[in-house]
Design an enzyme around this catalytic site. Structure first.
Site, PDB file in Angstrom:
ATOM      1  N   ARG A  69      56.682  -5.926  45.061  1.00 12.58           N
ATOM      2  CA  ARG A  69      56.454  -6.208  43.649  1.00 12.58           C
ATOM      3  C   ARG A  69      56.449  -7.700  43.313  1.00 12.58           C
ATOM      4  NH1 ARG A  69      58.781  -1.258  44.213  1.00 12.58           N
ATOM      5  NH2 ARG A  69      60.885  -2.078  44.153  1.00 12.58           N
ATOM      6  N   GLU A 106      72.262  -1.932  51.068  1.00 12.66           N
ATOM      7  CA  GLU A 106      73.328  -0.955  50.835  1.00 12.66           C
ATOM      8  C   GLU A 106      73.276   0.155  51.879  1.00 12.66           C
ATOM      9  OE1 GLU A 106      70.809  -0.938  47.285  1.00 12.66           O
ATOM     10  OE2 GLU A 106      71.087  -2.584  48.681  1.00 12.66           O
TER      11      GLU A 106
END
Length: 182
Positions: A69, A106
Site C-alpha cells: 500500500r 507479531e
C-alpha cells in the site's frame, strides 16, 4: 506528529472513507481497509495533497514506498515533490541485485528488499506506508535506507494504531500520520 492534531478539515472526510473490517485477516484483528478511500477521488486526492503540502520544499530526493500500500501513496507524492520513487519489496520480487532487511512481525518474520544503487549516500528519504501498527516494517525500511547511505527525513502513514506503540520503536525518528484509530 499528526495531522489529526492540526485539525485540517479534510481529515474528517478521509477518516470516514476508511472501512474497519472486524476479524480480518484473523480473529481479533480490526483491519483498516483503505480500498474504500481509494474509491472516493476527493478523499484519495485530499490524502495525497496533505502529504504533498507537508513535504514540498523539504529537499527530499527519495520517496520509498513499502509494499504494497505504500506503492499507492508513494508515487503521486514523489511526482508532486520532484523526488524519485523507490519500491521496498517483499522477498524475491525485484530482479537483479538487492539488499535486504529482516524484521519481526507479531506472527513471525519477513524481509524487505531494495535494488542495490536505488539510493545514493546523502540522499534525503521519506518512507511511506498506509499504516503503522507495531512499527516493525517501518523500522526495517529505515534500516535498509540508512544502510544504503540515505538520511531519513520522516515516515508518513495514513493510519496509526497508537495502542500498539509502533511509534516507540522508531527510536525518535519523526512520524507523521493523518488518522489515528484507538
Amino acid at each position: 506528529m499528526s495531522a489529526v492534531k492540526d485539525e485540517d478539515p479534510r481529515i474528517d472526510g478521509i477518516k470516514t472513507k476508511i472501512r474497519v473490517v472486524p476479524n480480518f485477516p484473523k480473529p481479533g484483528i480490526m483491519f483498516q481497509d483503505i480500498t474504500t478511500l481509494l474509491l472516493d477521488p476527493k478523499a484519495f486526492k485530499d490524502t495525497v495533497d496533505l502529504f504533498v503540502e507537508r513535504y514540498k520544499g523539504k529537499n527530499i530526493s527519495v520517496v520509498a514506498g513499502i509494499e504494497a500500500r505504500g506503492f499507492i501513496f508513494g508515487p503521486p507524492i514523489a511526482l508532486a515533490i520532484g523526488a524519485k520513487f523507490v519500491p521496498l519489496r517483499k522477498p524475491k520480487k525485484l530482479p537483479g541485485e538487492v539488499i535486504s532487511e529482516e524484521y519481526t512481525l507479531e506472527y513471525g518474520s519477513d524481509r524487505l528488499e531494495m535494488h542495490v544503487g536505488a539510493v545514493n549516500k546523502g540522499e534525503r528519504a521519506l518512507v511511506v506506508d498506509d499504516l503503522i501498527a507495531t512499527g516493525g516494517t517501518l523500522c526495517a525500511a529505515m534500516n535498509l535506507l540508512e544502510r544504503a547511505g540515505s538520511e531519513i527525513v520522516e515516515c508518513a502513514c495514513l493510519i496509526e494504531l497508537p495502542e500498539l506503540k509502533g511509534r516507540d520503536r522508531l527510536h525518535g525518528k519523526p512520524l507523521y500520520v493523518l488518522v489515528e484509530y484507538h
